[in-house]
Design a protein around this motif. Structure first.
Motif, mmCIF file in Angstrom:
data_model
loop_
_atom_site.group_PDB
_atom_site.id
_atom_site.type_symbol
_atom_site.label_atom_id
_atom_site.label_comp_id
_atom_site.label_asym_id
_atom_site.label_seq_id
_atom_site.Cartn_x
_atom_site.Cartn_y
_atom_site.Cartn_z
ATOM 1 N N ASP A 111 46.847 29.110 17.363
ATOM 2 C CA ASP A 111 46.014 27.933 17.609
ATOM 3 C C ASP A 111 44.885 27.844 16.590
ATOM 4 N N ARG A 112 44.247 28.958 16.300
ATOM 5 C CA ARG A 112 43.133 28.959 15.349
ATOM 6 C C ARG A 112 43.619 28.668 13.928
ATOM 7 N N ILE A 113 44.762 29.210 13.567
ATOM 8 C CA ILE A 113 45.340 28.912 12.254
ATOM 9 C C ILE A 113 45.636 27.415 12.154
ATOM 10 N N ALA A 114 46.293 26.877 13.181
ATOM 11 C CA ALA A 114 46.667 25.462 13.166
ATOM 12 C C ALA A 114 45.448 24.553 13.172
ATOM 13 N N ALA A 115 44.417 24.904 13.923
ATOM 14 C CA ALA A 115 43.203 24.076 13.956
ATOM 15 C C ALA A 115 42.549 24.037 12.576
ATOM 16 N N CYS A 116 42.464 25.182 11.927
ATOM 17 C CA CYS A 116 41.869 25.212 10.585
ATOM 18 C C CYS A 116 42.711 24.403 9.596
ATOM 19 N N LYS A 117 44.034 24.542 9.675
ATOM 20 C CA LYS A 117 44.911 23.766 8.788
ATOM 21 C C LYS A 117 44.761 22.272 9.047
ATOM 22 N N THR A 118 44.664 21.900 10.319
ATOM 23 C CA THR A 118 44.562 20.481 10.686
ATOM 24 C C THR A 118 43.263 19.870 10.193
ATOM 25 N N TYR A 119 42.146 20.546 10.431
ATOM 26 C CA TYR A 119 40.858 19.956 10.092
ATOM 27 C C TYR A 119 40.424 20.212 8.652
ATOM 28 N N GLN A 120 40.918 21.279 8.015
ATOM 29 C CA GLN A 120 40.512 21.574 6.635
ATOM 30 C C GLN A 120 41.481 21.021 5.601
ATOM 31 N N GLY A 121 42.702 20.755 6.007
ATOM 32 C CA GLY A 121 43.688 20.199 5.082
ATOM 33 C C GLY A 121 43.904 21.103 3.881
ATOM 34 N N ALA A 122 43.815 20.528 2.686
ATOM 35 C CA ALA A 122 44.077 21.260 1.442
ATOM 36 C C ALA A 122 43.058 22.373 1.187
ATOM 37 N N ALA A 123 41.917 22.325 1.830
ATOM 38 C CA ALA A 123 40.886 23.361 1.646
ATOM 39 C C ALA A 123 41.200 24.634 2.437
ATOM 40 N N TYR A 124 42.224 24.589 3.297
ATOM 41 C CA TYR A 124 42.579 25.758 4.114
ATOM 42 C C TYR A 124 43.021 26.924 3.236
ATOM 43 N N THR A 125 42.572 28.129 3.627
ATOM 44 C CA THR A 125 43.105 29.372 3.066
ATOM 45 C C THR A 125 43.384 30.297 4.238
ATOM 46 N N ASP A 126 44.087 31.382 3.981
ATOM 47 C CA ASP A 126 44.366 32.340 5.047
ATOM 48 C C ASP A 126 43.091 33.031 5.544
ATOM 49 N N ALA A 127 41.995 32.868 4.845
ATOM 50 C CA ALA A 127 40.705 33.417 5.293
ATOM 51 C C ALA A 127 39.946 32.440 6.197
ATOM 52 N N SER A 128 40.391 31.205 6.293
ATOM 53 C CA SER A 128 39.674 30.183 7.069
ATOM 54 C C SER A 128 39.518 30.527 8.551
ATOM 55 N N PRO A 129 40.563 30.978 9.251
ATOM 56 C CA PRO A 129 40.383 31.295 10.678
ATOM 57 C C PRO A 129 39.376 32.424 10.920
ATOM 58 N N LEU A 130 39.368 33.432 10.070
ATOM 59 C CA LEU A 130 38.395 34.512 10.206
ATOM 60 C C LEU A 130 36.984 33.990 9.944
ATOM 61 N N ALA A 131 36.818 33.189 8.919
ATOM 62 C CA ALA A 131 35.500 32.620 8.609
ATOM 63 C C ALA A 131 34.994 31.782 9.772
ATOM 64 N N TYR A 132 35.874 31.016 10.398
ATOM 65 C CA TYR A 132 35.476 30.210 11.553
ATOM 66 C C TYR A 132 35.037 31.100 12.710
ATOM 67 N N LEU A 133 35.792 32.159 12.963
ATOM 68 C CA LEU A 133 35.438 33.091 14.040
ATOM 69 C C LEU A 133 34.060 33.701 13.789
ATOM 70 N N LEU A 134 33.793 34.113 12.572
ATOM 71 C CA LEU A 134 32.520 34.755 12.249
ATOM 72 C C LEU A 134 31.346 33.783 12.333
ATOM 73 N N ARG A 135 31.587 32.511 12.035
ATOM 74 C CA ARG A 135 30.539 31.484 12.138
ATOM 75 C C ARG A 135 30.275 31.055 13.578
ATOM 76 N N ALA A 136 31.287 31.108 14.424
ATOM 77 C CA ALA A 136 31.222 30.505 15.758
ATOM 78 C C ALA A 136 30.321 31.251 16.745
ATOM 79 N N ARG A 137 30.055 32.500 16.509
ATOM 80 C CA ARG A 137 29.191 33.290 17.402
ATOM 81 C C ARG A 137 29.703 33.301 18.843
ATOM 82 N N GLU A 138 30.986 33.551 18.996
ATOM 83 C CA GLU A 138 31.613 33.571 20.313
ATOM 84 C C GLU A 138 31.587 34.953 20.950
ATOM 85 N N SER A 139 31.180 35.948 20.208
ATOM 86 C CA SER A 139 31.399 37.336 20.613
ATOM 87 C C SER A 139 30.877 37.689 22.000
ATOM 88 N N GLY A 140 29.796 37.077 22.455
ATOM 89 C CA GLY A 140 29.272 37.395 23.772
ATOM 90 C C GLY A 140 30.126 36.863 24.911
#
Length: 184
Positions: A111-140
């Motif tokens: 789901d996270r891979i697909a969401a990044c591909k959908t919203y980032q389009g050509a800017a997507y890289t295989d590092a995009s889902p990890l970058a999103y996770l690290l930015r999102a501050r969901e850890s708590g």
């Protein structure tokens, strides 16, 4: 009417990307049933109203109303979201995250891979889902074991790519074999 069509295309494209990922790792049923609630009136009509094309309409609804009714509907029906996995801890008498079962963790990765591909389009890289996770501050809000597994898999995706990560998920994670994240 244009926004309805655009939203329909966006969520359907996302679902198809998740399906393809799930099929590649052997989760056929999870792929086929992924995000069907997005077509329900509660979620779909909100998606049309707040459609922007480059981010989730739920974010826009949350900004406008202070909460997202569509998101609350969605997370309560889709087990691939860690927010679904919260329950009352009898000892602490508080709602706390629960470790996600593996099948839903893997669907969450897709789901996270697909969401990044959908919203980032050509800017997507295989590092995009990890970058999103690290930015999102969901850890708590995520069970620590689930978060460790998710980070491990998204780091593998960033470092080794989709083909190797999907092979690892198919041959190690889904069969329940121990992998490095469980050792520490």
């Amino acid at each position: 009417m244009i926004k309805a069509w655009q939203h329909f295309k966006t969520i359907t494209h996302h679902r198809h990307l998740v399906m393809l990922g799930c099929f590649r790792v052997g989760l056929v049923w999870r792929g086929l049933t992924h995000d069907l609630s997005k077509y329900s009136p509660c979620e779909f009509l909100t998606g049309v109203r707040y459609y922007q094309g480059d981010r989730s309409p739920n974010t826009a609804e949350r900004e406008a109303k202070g909460y997202s009714e569509a998101w609350m509907h969605h997370k309560g029906r889709n087990r691939h979201h860690f927010e679904y996995w919260t329950d009352l801890n009898i000892s602490s008498r508080r709602y706390e995250p629960v470790d996600m079962p593996t099948v839903y963790l893997v669907e969450m990765v897709m789901d996270r891979i697909a969401a990044c591909k959908t919203y980032q389009g050509a800017a997507y890289t295989d590092a995009s889902p990890l970058a999103y996770l690290l930015r999102a501050r969901e850890s708590g809000s995520v069970h620590p074991a689930t978060l460790r597994k998710l980070r491990f898999l998204l780091q593998m995706l960033a470092d080794r790519g989709e083909k190797e990560t999907f092979r690892f998920i198919r041959t190690v994670v889904l069969p329940g074999l121990p992998y490095a994240v469980e050792d520490g």
